[in-house]
Design a protein around this motif. Sequence first.
Motif, mmCIF file in Angstrom:
data_model
loop_
_atom_site.group_PDB
_atom_site.id
_atom_site.type_symbol
_atom_site.label_atom_id
_atom_site.label_comp_id
_atom_site.label_asym_id
_atom_site.label_seq_id
_atom_site.Cartn_x
_atom_site.Cartn_y
_atom_site.Cartn_z
ATOM 1 N N VAL A 88 14.976 25.507 -17.011
ATOM 2 C CA VAL A 88 15.942 25.592 -16.064
ATOM 3 C C VAL A 88 17.409 25.383 -16.584
ATOM 4 O O VAL A 88 17.235 24.885 -17.572
ATOM 5 C CB VAL A 88 15.790 24.301 -14.941
ATOM 6 N N VAL B 261 16.339 29.729 -13.130
ATOM 7 C CA VAL B 261 14.981 29.524 -13.971
ATOM 8 C C VAL B 261 14.324 30.510 -14.373
ATOM 9 O O VAL B 261 14.504 31.711 -14.079
ATOM 10 C CB VAL B 261 14.109 28.835 -12.658
ATOM 11 N N LEU C 152 18.731 24.652 -6.036
ATOM 12 C CA LEU C 152 17.394 24.527 -6.742
ATOM 13 C C LEU C 152 16.827 23.500 -6.281
ATOM 14 O O LEU C 152 17.552 22.374 -6.376
ATOM 15 C CB LEU C 152 17.461 24.809 -8.134
ATOM 16 N N SER D 59 17.733 20.927 -20.474
ATOM 17 C CA SER D 59 18.314 21.490 -19.023
ATOM 18 C C SER D 59 19.553 20.558 -18.734
ATOM 19 O O SER D 59 20.444 20.869 -18.009
ATOM 20 C CB SER D 59 17.305 21.406 -17.833
#
Length: 407
Positions: free
Chosen positions: A83, A90, A108, A255
């Motif tokens: 991500v 993604v 998301l 991420s």
Amino acid sequence: MSAAGVVVVGAGLGAVRLAENLRANGYESPITLIGAEPYAPYDRPPLSKTVLLGKDERVDLKPAEFYGDSSITLRLGRRVTAVDPKAKAVTVQSTGGGDAVQIAYDQLVLATGLTSRKFPGAEKLTGVHTLRTFDDAVVLRAEIDAARTAVVIGAGFIGCEVAASLTARGVQVTLVEPAPTPLALALGAQIGALVTRMHTANGVDVRAGIGVDEIVGDPSGAVRAVRLSDGTDVPADIVVVGIGSIPVTDYLTGSGIELAAREVGGGIACGPDGSTGAADVYALGDVANWRDESGAARRVEHWNHTVDQAAVVAAAIAGGPRAPIKAAVPYFWSDQFGVKIQVLGRPRPDDDVHVVSDDGARFLAYYSRDGILTAVAGAGKAGAVMKSRAKLQTPTPIDEVLSPHQS
């Protein structure tokens, strides 16, 4: 990359209810659900019960036409491997291999759920199972008819349900649990003793207060027995491991999305509306660790809780009021030997327990802490349990609850 509106990582209960709520709230942009399994979203509770018993196949949450009619795209058999909140994208890889692709998102939602803990050292043995997915249930179900004995390691709700289902299929089951009783960690030893009675009355050999040292295989690599911590070998044609689950968060490495501490349940750290520290990224369901109205972090693995969270996140995304999740009374249930065990509230193993009804098969019990009602548990007592919901929504003295049972 192409914009995809709301992208949901995970294609289970939370994803479906989120998508349903988004459309109900007037959200018109694309909705994409990405799921690692090849199946449309399905209900997991039946896996250890009616699916294992052969009474049901996969129980889909929605008919196939729902997704087309609602303009919801399913990308199944695909796993999100990374991500990137800065790029709002993604990375997706097919579980069958092939090149990775990127999918952009406007918002998301992370709903990847849990994965079962494995028993160390038993990875290569045949006949050793966990039960989390439909495929897990089908593989286990296929081995039941040829099995005479089974050991279930772990007597939480899934372990107890599997023990009941295997027994109903004619297998001699030994249920092993290191705690003093089955369900002791969830409901306390006193109610756990009543659950033990239910299992032993139906022929289950309950071994509580003892651990497992090893799952033993024969020279061919098939499971042969389970070696307990007292040195006893319990014969087993099948072993089912139910020693807990782990939030699926590995794809978030790098991420910058914060994970909650293990001390508060782990998973993805969220605010009271499911928002993470990354812009336009939310999490819900079993993987999500939400802060409640009091500011306490809590990760809850209950069906109803996921449904409630999906409504809150959908309202936040679709522009509705960003109200925190209501302090709804937690509810969960378990079906064992034809009896529904239901629990309302938040029982703790150290709560005071007041059993007000017990006929040897069905029971009703209230929990209290510092003189205040905290939960109710019942087996075969649906009406009495559900009538307690209002009393659990506000602080209610336990004496007030018990007085009608003492007259």
